[in-house]
Design a protein around this motif. Structure first.
Motif, PDB file in Angstrom:
ATOM      1  N   VAL A  43      46.222  55.235  40.113  1.00 29.64           N
ATOM      2  CA  VAL A  43      46.772  53.891  40.266  1.00 29.64           C
ATOM      3  C   VAL A  43      46.690  53.427  41.716  1.00 29.64           C
ATOM      4  O   VAL A  43      46.125  52.373  42.032  1.00 29.64           O
ATOM      5  CB  VAL A  43      48.236  53.848  39.782  1.00 29.64           C
ATOM      6  N   ALA A  44      47.227  54.248  42.613  1.00 33.13           N
ATOM      7  CA  ALA A  44      47.344  53.838  44.013  1.00 33.13           C
ATOM      8  C   ALA A  44      46.008  53.803  44.730  1.00 33.13           C
ATOM      9  O   ALA A  44      45.873  53.136  45.759  1.00 33.13           O
ATOM     10  CB  ALA A  44      48.298  54.771  44.743  1.00 33.13           C
ATOM     11  N   GLY A  45      45.006  54.484  44.212  1.00 39.42           N
ATOM     12  CA  GLY A  45      43.701  54.460  44.841  1.00 39.42           C
ATOM     13  C   GLY A  45      42.889  53.231  44.499  1.00 39.42           C
ATOM     14  O   GLY A  45      41.873  52.945  45.146  1.00 39.42           O
ATOM     15  N   ALA A  46      43.339  52.475  43.498  1.00 39.49           N
ATOM     16  CA  ALA A  46      42.577  51.302  43.051  1.00 39.49           C
ATOM     17  C   ALA A  46      43.224  49.981  43.456  1.00 39.49           C
ATOM     18  O   ALA A  46      42.534  48.984  43.663  1.00 39.49           O
ATOM     19  CB  ALA A  46      42.423  51.341  41.532  1.00 39.49           C
ATOM     20  N   ILE A  47      44.544  49.958  43.587  1.00 40.30           N
ATOM     21  CA  ILE A  47      45.273  48.704  43.824  1.00 40.30           C
ATOM     22  C   ILE A  47      45.378  48.420  45.316  1.00 40.30           C
ATOM     23  O   ILE A  47      45.747  49.291  46.102  1.00 40.30           O
ATOM     24  CB  ILE A  47      46.678  48.777  43.200  1.00 40.30           C
ATOM     25  N   PHE A  99      45.843  46.672  33.236  1.00 41.56           N
ATOM     26  CA  PHE A  99      44.424  46.328  33.279  1.00 41.56           C
ATOM     27  C   PHE A  99      43.876  46.773  34.625  1.00 41.56           C
ATOM     28  O   PHE A  99      44.641  47.011  35.574  1.00 41.56           O
ATOM     29  CB  PHE A  99      44.208  44.819  33.077  1.00 41.56           C
ATOM     30  N   PRO A 100      42.565  46.908  34.753  1.00 43.48           N
ATOM     31  CA  PRO A 100      41.998  47.304  36.053  1.00 43.48           C
ATOM     32  C   PRO A 100      42.352  46.296  37.141  1.00 43.48           C
ATOM     33  O   PRO A 100      42.317  45.082  36.921  1.00 43.48           O
ATOM     34  CB  PRO A 100      40.490  47.332  35.780  1.00 43.48           C
ATOM     35  N   ALA A 101      42.704  46.800  38.304  1.00 41.13           N
ATOM     36  CA  ALA A 101      43.113  45.936  39.413  1.00 41.13           C
ATOM     37  C   ALA A 101      42.056  44.886  39.710  1.00 41.13           C
ATOM     38  O   ALA A 101      40.866  45.180  39.794  1.00 41.13           O
ATOM     39  CB  ALA A 101      43.362  46.783  40.663  1.00 41.13           C
ATOM     40  N   GLY A 102      42.520  43.635  39.852  1.00 40.61           N
ATOM     41  CA  GLY A 102      41.640  42.528  40.190  1.00 40.61           C
ATOM     42  C   GLY A 102      40.957  41.868  39.013  1.00 40.61           C
ATOM     43  O   GLY A 102      40.253  40.867  39.195  1.00 40.61           O
ATOM     44  N   SER A 103      41.180  42.374  37.796  1.00 43.15           N
ATOM     45  CA  SER A 103      40.455  41.834  36.642  1.00 43.15           C
ATOM     46  C   SER A 103      41.212  40.729  35.920  1.00 43.15           C
ATOM     47  O   SER A 103      40.603  39.910  35.231  1.00 43.15           O
ATOM     48  CB  SER A 103      40.131  42.954  35.647  1.00 43.15           C
ATOM     49  N   ARG A 104      42.540  40.689  36.061  1.00 43.83           N
ATOM     50  CA  ARG A 104      43.351  39.718  35.335  1.00 43.83           C
ATOM     51  C   ARG A 104      44.583  39.363  36.155  1.00 43.83           C
ATOM     52  O   ARG A 104      44.848  39.959  37.199  1.00 43.83           O
ATOM     53  CB  ARG A 104      43.793  40.283  33.976  1.00 43.83           C
ATOM     54  N   TYR A 105      45.339  38.395  35.633  1.00 47.88           N
ATOM     55  CA  TYR A 105      46.612  37.976  36.231  1.00 47.88           C
ATOM     56  C   TYR A 105      47.750  38.403  35.314  1.00 47.88           C
ATOM     57  O   TYR A 105      47.687  38.221  34.097  1.00 47.88           O
ATOM     58  CB  TYR A 105      46.627  36.464  36.400  1.00 47.88           C
ATOM     59  N   ARG A 106      48.767  38.986  35.885  1.00 48.10           N
ATOM     60  CA  ARG A 106      50.033  39.245  35.185  1.00 48.10           C
ATOM     61  C   ARG A 106      51.139  39.235  36.226  1.00 48.10           C
ATOM     62  O   ARG A 106      51.148  40.053  37.137  1.00 48.10           O
ATOM     63  CB  ARG A 106      50.000  40.585  34.444  1.00 48.10           C
ATOM     64  N   TYR A 107      52.068  38.312  36.083  1.00 45.84           N
ATOM     65  CA  TYR A 107      53.138  38.146  37.059  1.00 45.84           C
ATOM     66  C   TYR A 107      53.906  39.458  37.200  1.00 45.84           C
ATOM     67  O   TYR A 107      54.277  40.083  36.207  1.00 45.84           O
ATOM     68  CB  TYR A 107      54.073  37.025  36.635  1.00 45.84           C
TER      69      TYR A 107
END
Length: 357
Positions: free
Chosen positions: A104-108, A152-160
């Motif tokens: 998680v932390a390596g992608a965000i 979802f994969p970081a940067g692919s969608r929006y979720r508040y």
């Protein structure tokens, strides 16, 4: 001609006053509101009761929890640290939270957190609620650091994501060496002389405050700090301020003075597209709707009986701000009614369950 303009302005203010009086009766929890046109405050007033026990009335100096409107301050602090070379928006979580699950932390990145495009899990369902009487930003880490799933994969969608902005407050502390409330005070509140504003923290005594109330069957019960375990988180919604103080922030943004105008412009520019059909994007701590002359910048908030909203139309140098301490009033709809009184074209302002905090 001048008298005609003055008469029209007074008529609009009188209509707004009538609207607010009918929406927020004097004997119930209420709201404070301000209107800015051409960088001048043309209307500012309080309505209703701040505290049903003491019967204190709401005025423009009453302090409200501004809920998710806090995010614009958290974002500005993050951008300021980047401007100082203390972090980059492309830094990844693993650089600040090494015991976070690497998957998680390596992608965000920080940018993903700012734009609600991280996909990080909401912390609410992963907290051992029996361990806490108050829940702070730092408590989020043990709750979610071992979870290896994301929405979802970081940067692919929006979720508040409130989780994202709580992590941003911790990143600000890591990069600056100061506690988050102290950094906000030093870099925003003190320079702007927002002397009665603060971020909720241990031992904070809030003077001249409104209490948030939930409404059930036209009966009101207190609904803020003592009733909600998660009311004490800071980066996502922890600021208390008044209309009087908040206007100093708005005026500084509009004038380009005191605050760094490049940072405020960046924050209020589209950074992540949410809905191409309606032209809705998220900047850094702000929603942006529409294009060109129609562009609106806004952010609502909701927590513990408080309802807040700010809406800006840059092309008309117009802003409306409402802080309310009752849960049953639709402040987005109220803003539309206010805009109609002041002849503000707000067709780009689209209310959607997909974007509203």
């Amino acid at each position: 001609m001048l008298m005609g303009a003055q008469a029209l302005a007074q008529e609009m203010n009188d209509r707004l006053d009538s609207l607010m009086l009918s929406t927020y009766p004097n004997d119930k929890p209420g709201a404070a509101i301000a209107i800015v046109k051409n960088r001048k405050v043309v209307f500012k007033k309080g309505y209703g009761i701040a505290d049903l026990d003491s019967k204190a009335i709401i005025t423009p100096s009453t302090n409200f929890n501004i809920c998710s409107m806090t995010k614009q301050f958290t974002a500005y602090c993050t951008l300021k640290l980047q401007n100082q070379g203390k972090l980059s928006l492309d830094d990844r979580l693993i650089e600040f939270f090494p015991d976070f699950t690497p998957k998680v932390a390596g992608a965000i990145t920080i940018r993903n957190l700012l734009t609600h495009s991280s996909g990080i899990i909401d912390y609410y369902d992963h907290v051992d609620k029996g361990r806490y009487t108050e829940f702070w930003d730092k408590d989020i880490l043990p709750a979610i650091k071992s979870i290896d799933s994301i929405y979802f994969p970081a940067g692919s969608r929006y979720r508040y994501s409130n989780t994202a902005y709580c992590l941003l407050s911790l990143i600000i502390e890591n990069a600056s060496g100061k506690r988050f409330p102290e950094f906000v005070q030093d870099n925003i509140f003190n320079p702007l002389k927002m002397d009665n504003s603060d971020v909720i923290h241990h031992g904070l005594e809030i003077s001249n405050r409104a209490f948030g109330y939930a409404c059930e069957n036209n009966s009101f019960k207190i609904s803020d700090a003592k009733q909600s375990l998660f009311f004490s988180t800071q980066g996502d919604g922890g600021i208390y301020t008044s209309i009087d103080d908040y206007l100093k922030w708005i005026m500084a943004i509009q004038s380009g003075k005191v605050l760094n105008p490049h940072l405020t412009k960046e924050a209020q520019s589209p950074q992540f597209l949410i809905d191409s059909r309606d032209g809705i994007s998220y900047g850094f701590g702000w929603f942006i709707a529409g294009y060109g002359e129609d562009r609106l910048i806004y952010h609502p908030g909701s927590n513990g009986g408080f309802r807040t909203i700010v809406l800006i139309k840059p092309s008309q140098k117009y802003s409306v701000v409402i802080f309310s301490n009752r849960s049953d009033i639709d402040v987005e709809d109220l803003v539309r009614r206010v805009n109609k009184i002041y002849h503000i074209d707000d067709k780009a302002f689209v209310k959607s369950d997909a974007i509203i905090p």
